[in-house]
Design a protein around this motif. Sequence first.
Motif, PDB file in Angstrom:
ATOM      1  N   MET A 179     -32.691  22.201  60.011  1.00 45.63           N
ATOM      2  CA  MET A 179     -33.992  22.110  60.687  1.00 45.63           C
ATOM      3  C   MET A 179     -33.834  21.426  62.045  1.00 45.63           C
ATOM      4  O   MET A 179     -33.221  20.370  62.154  1.00 45.63           O
ATOM      5  CB  MET A 179     -34.973  21.307  59.817  1.00 45.63           C
ATOM      6  N   GLN A 180     -34.379  22.045  63.091  1.00 46.10           N
ATOM      7  CA  GLN A 180     -34.310  21.466  64.430  1.00 46.10           C
ATOM      8  C   GLN A 180     -35.189  20.222  64.516  1.00 46.10           C
ATOM      9  O   GLN A 180     -36.298  20.193  63.983  1.00 46.10           O
ATOM     10  CB  GLN A 180     -34.782  22.496  65.468  1.00 46.10           C
ATOM     11  N   PRO A 181     -34.703  19.170  65.182  1.00 45.33           N
ATOM     12  CA  PRO A 181     -35.539  17.972  65.339  1.00 45.33           C
ATOM     13  C   PRO A 181     -36.717  18.262  66.260  1.00 45.33           C
ATOM     14  O   PRO A 181     -36.677  19.183  67.083  1.00 45.33           O
ATOM     15  CB  PRO A 181     -34.584  16.956  65.971  1.00 45.33           C
ATOM     16  N   ILE A 182     -37.772  17.479  66.108  1.00 46.70           N
ATOM     17  CA  ILE A 182     -38.926  17.551  67.004  1.00 46.70           C
ATOM     18  C   ILE A 182     -38.648  16.633  68.178  1.00 46.70           C
ATOM     19  O   ILE A 182     -38.499  15.417  68.009  1.00 46.70           O
ATOM     20  CB  ILE A 182     -40.213  17.130  66.274  1.00 46.70           C
ATOM     21  N   ASN A 183     -38.532  17.212  69.365  1.00 42.24           N
ATOM     22  CA  ASN A 183     -38.229  16.431  70.569  1.00 42.24           C
ATOM     23  C   ASN A 183     -39.505  15.815  71.137  1.00 42.24           C
ATOM     24  O   ASN A 183     -40.457  16.526  71.443  1.00 42.24           O
ATOM     25  CB  ASN A 183     -37.572  17.319  71.626  1.00 42.24           C
ATOM     26  N   ILE A 184     -39.474  14.494  71.304  1.00 44.87           N
ATOM     27  CA  ILE A 184     -40.673  13.753  71.709  1.00 44.87           C
ATOM     28  C   ILE A 184     -40.412  12.962  72.984  1.00 44.87           C
ATOM     29  O   ILE A 184     -39.382  12.307  73.115  1.00 44.87           O
ATOM     30  CB  ILE A 184     -41.107  12.783  70.584  1.00 44.87           C
ATOM     31  N   HIS A 185     -41.349  13.053  73.911  1.00 48.68           N
ATOM     32  CA  HIS A 185     -41.300  12.282  75.166  1.00 48.68           C
ATOM     33  C   HIS A 185     -42.465  11.316  75.164  1.00 48.68           C
ATOM     34  O   HIS A 185     -43.610  11.707  74.878  1.00 48.68           O
ATOM     35  CB  HIS A 185     -41.395  13.239  76.368  1.00 48.68           C
ATOM     36  N   LEU A 186     -42.233  10.056  75.483  1.00 49.82           N
ATOM     37  CA  LEU A 186     -43.267   9.027  75.484  1.00 49.82           C
ATOM     38  C   LEU A 186     -43.606   8.626  76.912  1.00 49.82           C
ATOM     39  O   LEU A 186     -42.706   8.285  77.688  1.00 49.82           O
ATOM     40  CB  LEU A 186     -42.782   7.786  74.709  1.00 49.82           C
TER      41      LEU A 186
END
Length: 219
Positions: A1-8
Motif C-alpha cells: 500500500m502506498q503511503p499517504i503523502n502529507i504536507h503541513l
Amino acid sequence: MQPINIHLADDHQILIDGIKTLLNTIPEFSIVGTSLNGAHIYEEVTQNKTDILVLDISMPEKDGIQVLKEFGEKGFPCKVIILSSYDDIKIIKEVMKLGASAYLTKHCACDSIIEAITSVMTGQEYFCKSVQTKIFETATKNNPKLKPVPLAIAGTLTDREIEIIILISLEYSGKEISEHLCISTNTVETHRKNIMKKIKAKNTISIVKYALKHNLIRA
C-alpha cells in the motif's frame, strides 16, 4: 500500500512539530514537506507529490484563502484540510466553496486530524465535531419545528445522518442541505441512501415519520 503523502503548512513551528509527531505514529502516513508561509506552497506540494495538504488560514506572505484560490486557478494538486483557530461560519463556508475537503479547529486537531485525513482520502468531506455542530445550528437557527437539542438515537446512525434526517424533515432540498452543511450534493445523496437503508425508509415521508417518532422535530 502506498503511503499517504502529507504536507503541513502553518506559521507556528511548534504546531507543525506537534502534528508531525502525532502523524508519524501512523505507518501509512508520510510527512513529505512543511511550510511556515504560503508563498510557495503550490510549487512545494506539486514537487513532493503531496496527497493531503494540512493548511492554516492565517499565514504570512500568502494566507490559506489565497493558497486555495491559487489551487483553483492552477488546478488542485492535492486535497486540502484546513486547520485553523477560526470557527467563523463565513470563513468555513468560503474555504469549502474554494475547494477545501475538511475543516478542523486547532483545539480539536489531535482528536480529529487522523480521522480527517482518512475520510478525505476516501473522497468524503470532514468537519471536527465543534465545527459540524456550529454549521448545523446555523442552518436550523430559529426554525420553530426544531427540537431545542437534537437527541442522539441509539443504533448505527451517525451524527451527520441524524442532522440530515432533521433537515429533510424540515423540508430542505438536497441542494439546500448541501449549501447549509458545506458538503457536496453527491455527499448529501449518499447520506440519504444510507439513511433510507438503515431506517428502512421507502421515501421522504418515511424519513419525516422517523424524525417525528424519535422527537427530532416538532409536528
